[in-house]
Design a protein around this motif. Structure first.
Motif, PDB file in Angstrom:
ATOM      1  N   CYS A  47       0.828  -1.203   0.000  1.00 39.86           N
ATOM      2  CA  CYS A  47       0.000   0.000   0.000  1.00 39.86           C
ATOM      3  C   CYS A  47       0.862   1.252   0.000  1.00 39.86           C
ATOM      4  N   THR A  48       1.857   1.290   0.875  1.00 32.76           N
ATOM      5  CA  THR A  48       2.740   2.454   0.967  1.00 32.76           C
ATOM      6  C   THR A  48       3.484   2.680  -0.341  1.00 32.76           C
ATOM      7  N   ALA A  49       4.040   1.599  -0.902  1.00 32.76           N
ATOM      8  CA  ALA A  49       4.801   1.729  -2.145  1.00 32.76           C
ATOM      9  C   ALA A  49       3.918   2.186  -3.298  1.00 32.76           C
ATOM     10  N   LEU A  50       2.705   1.652  -3.384  1.00 34.07           N
ATOM     11  CA  LEU A  50       1.800   2.024  -4.473  1.00 34.07           C
ATOM     12  C   LEU A  50       1.335   3.475  -4.350  1.00 34.07           C
ATOM     13  N   LEU A  51       1.112   3.939  -3.124  1.00 36.60           N
ATOM     14  CA  LEU A  51       0.755   5.343  -2.934  1.00 36.60           C
ATOM     15  C   LEU A  51       1.873   6.255  -3.427  1.00 36.60           C
ATOM     16  N   VAL A  52       3.110   5.857  -3.156  1.00 37.57           N
ATOM     17  CA  VAL A  52       4.262   6.650  -3.618  1.00 37.57           C
ATOM     18  C   VAL A  52       4.352   6.619  -5.141  1.00 37.57           C
ATOM     19  N   ILE A  53       4.217   5.426  -5.737  1.00 36.99           N
ATOM     20  CA  ILE A  53       4.325   5.288  -7.193  1.00 36.99           C
ATOM     21  C   ILE A  53       3.248   6.097  -7.902  1.00 36.99           C
ATOM     22  N   LEU A  54       2.002   5.941  -7.465  1.00 41.02           N
ATOM     23  CA  LEU A  54       0.904   6.649  -8.125  1.00 41.02           C
ATOM     24  C   LEU A  54       0.958   8.148  -7.855  1.00 41.02           C
ATOM     25  N   GLY A  55       1.358   8.515  -6.640  1.00 47.09           N
ATOM     26  CA  GLY A  55       1.483   9.938  -6.334  1.00 47.09           C
ATOM     27  C   GLY A  55       2.551  10.601  -7.185  1.00 47.09           C
ATOM     28  N   ALA A  56       3.686   9.920  -7.355  1.00 41.20           N
ATOM     29  CA  ALA A  56       4.778  10.487  -8.150  1.00 41.20           C
ATOM     30  C   ALA A  56       4.416  10.590  -9.630  1.00 41.20           C
ATOM     31  N   SER A  57       3.555   9.681 -10.104  1.00 41.72           N
ATOM     32  CA  SER A  57       3.174   9.690 -11.519  1.00 41.72           C
ATOM     33  C   SER A  57       1.927  10.519 -11.789  1.00 41.72           C
ATOM     34  N   GLY A  58       1.345  11.108 -10.731  1.00 38.38           N
ATOM     35  CA  GLY A  58       0.161  11.940 -10.905  1.00 38.38           C
ATOM     36  C   GLY A  58      -1.115  11.170 -11.159  1.00 38.38           C
ATOM     37  N   ARG A  59      -1.137   9.867 -10.813  1.00 33.25           N
ATOM     38  CA  ARG A  59      -2.323   9.044 -11.082  1.00 33.25           C
ATOM     39  C   ARG A  59      -3.039   8.618  -9.803  1.00 33.25           C
ATOM     40  N   LEU A  60      -2.653   9.191  -8.676  1.00 32.09           N
ATOM     41  CA  LEU A  60      -3.298   8.838  -7.410  1.00 32.09           C
ATOM     42  C   LEU A  60      -4.644   9.550  -7.300  1.00 32.09           C
ATOM     43  N   ILE A  61      -5.704   8.772  -7.078  1.00 31.07           N
ATOM     44  CA  ILE A  61      -7.047   9.333  -6.948  1.00 31.07           C
ATOM     45  C   ILE A  61      -7.742   8.695  -5.750  1.00 31.07           C
ATOM     46  N   LEU A  62      -8.793   9.362  -5.287  1.00 26.93           N
ATOM     47  CA  LEU A  62      -9.663   8.725  -4.304  1.00 26.93           C
ATOM     48  C   LEU A  62     -10.549   7.716  -5.039  1.00 26.93           C
ATOM     49  N   PRO A  63     -10.811   6.566  -4.456  1.00 29.42           N
ATOM     50  CA  PRO A  63     -11.565   5.531  -5.181  1.00 29.42           C
ATOM     51  C   PRO A  63     -13.003   5.960  -5.437  1.00 29.42           C
ATOM     52  N   PRO A  64     -13.490   5.848  -6.672  1.00 30.99           N
ATOM     53  CA  PRO A  64     -14.889   6.171  -6.973  1.00 30.99           C
ATOM     54  C   PRO A  64     -15.835   5.208  -6.253  1.00 30.99           C
ATOM     55  N   ARG A  65     -16.991   5.710  -5.844  1.00 30.47           N
ATOM     56  CA  ARG A  65     -17.961   4.871  -5.135  1.00 30.47           C
ATOM     57  C   ARG A  65     -18.429   3.703  -5.998  1.00 30.47           C
ATOM     58  N   ALA A  66     -18.498   3.919  -7.312  1.00 32.64           N
ATOM     59  CA  ALA A  66     -18.969   2.860  -8.210  1.00 32.64           C
ATOM     60  C   ALA A  66     -18.027   1.662  -8.241  1.00 32.64           C
ATOM     61  N   ASP A  67     -16.776   1.874  -7.842  1.00 28.08           N
ATOM     62  CA  ASP A  67     -15.804   0.783  -7.846  1.00 28.08           C
ATOM     63  C   ASP A  67     -15.744   0.040  -6.511  1.00 28.08           C
ATOM     64  N   ALA A  68     -16.654   0.343  -5.596  1.00 29.48           N
ATOM     65  CA  ALA A  68     -16.655  -0.303  -4.279  1.00 29.48           C
ATOM     66  C   ALA A  68     -16.727  -1.830  -4.365  1.00 29.48           C
ATOM     67  N   PRO A  69     -17.566  -2.414  -5.256  1.00 31.74           N
ATOM     68  CA  PRO A  69     -17.620  -3.889  -5.311  1.00 31.74           C
ATOM     69  C   PRO A  69     -16.277  -4.533  -5.646  1.00 31.74           C
ATOM     70  N   VAL A  70     -15.556  -3.937  -6.597  1.00 34.29           N
ATOM     71  CA  VAL A  70     -14.288  -4.547  -6.989  1.00 34.29           C
ATOM     72  C   VAL A  70     -13.201  -4.253  -5.951  1.00 34.29           C
ATOM     73  N   ILE A  71     -13.312  -3.140  -5.244  1.00 38.55           N
ATOM     74  CA  ILE A  71     -12.371  -2.868  -4.150  1.00 38.55           C
ATOM     75  C   ILE A  71     -12.533  -3.914  -3.061  1.00 38.55           C
ATOM     76  N   LEU A  72     -13.784  -4.188  -2.706  1.00 39.53           N
ATOM     77  CA  LEU A  72     -14.044  -5.222  -1.695  1.00 39.53           C
ATOM     78  C   LEU A  72     -13.633  -6.599  -2.199  1.00 39.53           C
ATOM     79  N   GLY A  73     -13.917  -6.884  -3.468  1.00 35.08           N
ATOM     80  CA  GLY A  73     -13.601  -8.195  -4.015  1.00 35.08           C
ATOM     81  C   GLY A  73     -12.117  -8.489  -3.996  1.00 35.08           C
ATOM     82  N   VAL A  74     -11.318  -7.560  -4.521  1.00 32.46           N
ATOM     83  CA  VAL A  74      -9.869  -7.771  -4.560  1.00 32.46           C
ATOM     84  C   VAL A  74      -9.289  -7.801  -3.145  1.00 32.46           C
TER      85      VAL A  74
END
Length: 301
Positions: A47-74
């Motif tokens: 989690c920490t490493a991915l936050l750094v990677i996505l933050g540095a690449s400008g692709r870090l976002i808050l998760p959309p509510r519509a993606d809640a099922p797949v967030i829970l699933g994974v």
């Protein structure tokens, strides 16, 4: 940005090597760290490493509510259930056998997809599943596995249950209408898994008493950073640069890499039954994947 073909294949090779090595690494770590704590620590590192990677690449976002099922699933099916069950199973099984059992996942996906997703299992796909299940039967037959050992049978049951959980996670992902990309959701999935796993580990094991040797710290860092976070980032780059069939077939090299590393690094014997079983499982996955690709191509015409 898509990679050049050469760079994509090189990165893909690194992913397969990283995932293949992660099984023997897990086998070593469960000697020192309880499975729940191992899965929790790996989730927080990733989690920490991915936050750094996505933050540095400008692709870090808050998760959309519509993606809640797949967030829970994974988070629950893959990062919690799969990670914990494989770690628990490897406490009693050789890494080579564990990785073959774990990579039966595509066979369970092929069997469940007709009922869950309405996909048709073609004759060629059924042949592929049959080949893979023959390999599984060879691995589990009483001549190759001591059925009198309770720990061995429990280890097999854990890893097979993990493979089925991974298959369920794949089916959830295929049925979901994605808003964010899988990589953008990954740190939030890891964070949720870390919370669940940490709570479960505290209830089950209490605070961990681990001898934090340089070897344990190094292997844990590898598992969380290389085997999880960086491998998933690299795979997201590969899937944008290579055809889906190429990546699906290429991933089948992972169990072969894991068996080779387990044999070389852990001294696990590579007997005939394991080699044949691994070959049949991989062949079954390849045949099923090619059949699914042919069906998809024909359906798109």
């Amino acid at each position: 940005m898509a990679l050049s073909r050469r760079a994509a294949f090189a990165l893909f090779g690194i992913v397969v090597l990283a995932w293949g090595c992660n099984w023997p690494v897990t086998k070593i770590l469960v000697v020192s760290i309880p499975p729940l704590w191992l899965a929790a620590l790996r989730a927080w590192i990733a989690c920490t490493a991915l936050l750094v990677i996505l933050g540095a690449s400008g692709r870090l976002i808050l998760p959309p509510r519509a993606d809640a099922p797949v967030i829970l699933g994974v988070a629950l099916l893959h990062m919690v259930a799969f990670s914990t069950l494989t770690a628990a199973g490897l406490a009693w099984l050789p890494a080579g056998k564990g990785i073959v059992l774990g990579y039966t996942t595509p066979l369970w996906v092929a069997l469940a997809a007709p009922a869950v997703l309405g996909e048709r299992l073609t004759q060629a796909g059924a042949v592929g599943v049959g080949i893979g299940l023959t390999g599984l039967a060879m691995l589990l037959n009483p001549l190759a596995l001591d059925w009198s050992r309770h720990e061995t049978m429990l280890g097999c049951a854990f890893v097979l249950a993990a493979a089925i959980c991974w298959a369920a996670n794949i089916l959830v992902g295929r049925a979901h209408r994605w808003v964010a990309t899988p990589l953008q959701l990954l740190p939030w999935q890891a964070a949720l898994a870390g919370i669940v796993l940490t709570g479960a580990a505290l209830v089950r094991n209490g605070w961990p008493h681990v001898a934090w040797t340089p070897r344990v710290l190094g292997l844990l860092a590898y598992s969380g950073l290389v085997g999880t976070a960086l491998a998933y980032w690299a795979m997201s780059m590969v899937t944008r640069s290579l055809p889906a069939l190429t990546t699906a077939l290429g991933v089948t090299a992972t169990p072969l890499v894991g068996i080779a590393v387990a044999t070389a690094a852990l001294g696990e014997p590579l007997n005939g039954s394991l080699a044949v079983a691994a070959g049949l499982v991989v062949a079954g996955i390849v045949v099923s994947t090619l059949a699914a690709s042919t069906r998809s191509t024909a359906g798109g015409r």
